[in-house]
Design an enzyme around this catalytic site. Structure first.
Site, short mmCIF file in Angstrom:
data_model
loop_
_atom_site.label_atom_id
_atom_site.label_comp_id
_atom_site.label_asym_id
_atom_site.label_seq_id
_atom_site.Cartn_x
_atom_site.Cartn_y
_atom_site.Cartn_z
N PRO A 1 0.80 -1.23 0.00
CA PRO A 1 0.00 0.00 0.00
C PRO A 1 0.84 1.28 0.00
O PRO A 1 0.89 2.02 0.98
CB PRO A 1 -0.84 -0.14 1.27
CG PRO A 1 0.04 -0.94 2.19
CD PRO A 1 0.78 -1.90 1.30
N CYS A 2 1.47 1.56 -1.13
CA CYS A 2 2.33 2.74 -1.23
C CYS A 2 1.53 4.04 -1.06
O CYS A 2 2.10 5.08 -0.74
CB CYS A 2 3.10 2.75 -2.54
SG CYS A 2 2.09 2.69 -4.01
N HIS A 3 0.21 3.96 -1.21
CA HIS A 3 -0.62 5.15 -0.99
C HIS A 3 -0.60 5.58 0.48
O HIS A 3 -0.99 6.70 0.80
CB HIS A 3 -2.07 4.89 -1.45
CG HIS A 3 -2.76 3.79 -0.72
ND1 HIS A 3 -2.58 2.46 -1.04
CD2 HIS A 3 -3.62 3.82 0.33
CE1 HIS A 3 -3.31 1.71 -0.23
NE2 HIS A 3 -3.96 2.51 0.61
#
Length: 191
Positions: free
Chosen positions: A137-139
């Site tokens: 989940p780079c967000h």
């Protein structure tokens, strides 16, 4: 090693996923048109062939679809094939996978955790190349100026702000109209 791919429906559009015998090798979130989603997937995995997903990939697809509906799902159990991923990027992705839903970190925190001071640029590069959006989940990672609306090659048309809104991590004030509607839809679905 043989690689397969498939496209599948989600609440936000058609996604793509590619896999090997070792696990997921990449995810492409929806573009404005399905052909663009496929084009991005093919560009990254030209050797992949359209196949019926094995049960482990079906479970990954179900998890991604549920996450894009705003459901609280644990994607950390999905096996990833990181054989083509640089070792430093693997370390970044392993750390980012452990960030709890609805929470965020900044590049500095990741660099400090990895004991690589001054590696902000390297952390940012690793996240920009993340082939596993949602699963990694780079967000949930923000740089200076937060960058929530920045495009990502594998995130398609979905902004980090929208993904965080689906997780309930953003206050409703300051959201775009679309993101605010997602917050309302998620709240309705919970009841």
């Amino acid at each position: 090693m043989r690689r397969g791919y498939t496209v599948f429906d989600t609440a936000l559009g058609r996604c793509g996923i590619a896999w090997s015998d070792a696990g997921v090798v990449g995810v492409q979130l929806p573009e404005a048109r399905e052909i663009e989603t496929l084009r991005h997937l093919f560009r990254q995995f030209p050797e992949a062939r359209e196949l019926r997903p094995p049960p482990s990939i079906e479970a990954a697809i179900d998890g991604i679809a549920a996450a894009l509906r705003g459901h609280d799902v644990d994607l950390t159990e999905i096996d990833l094939d990181m054989s083509d991923v640089a070792p430093f990027n693997q370390r970044v992705y392993d750390y980012v996978r452990q960030i709890p839903r609805g929470e965020t970190r900044i590049y500095d925190q990741i660099a400090a955790h990895l004991h690589v001071g001054g590696a902000l640029h390297s952390v940012a590069n690793a996240l920009a190349k993340n082939p596993f959006p949602l699963i990694v989940p780079c967000h949930r990672v923000q740089g200076a100026g937060n960058g929530l609306d920045k495009a990502s090659p594998h995130r398609g048309i979905i902004s980090g702000r929208r993904l965080l809104a689906l997780e309930g991590a953003l206050p409703e004030a300051g959201l775009t109209l679309f993101d605010a509607l997602l917050v309302v839809d998620r709240a309705r679905a919970a009841h």
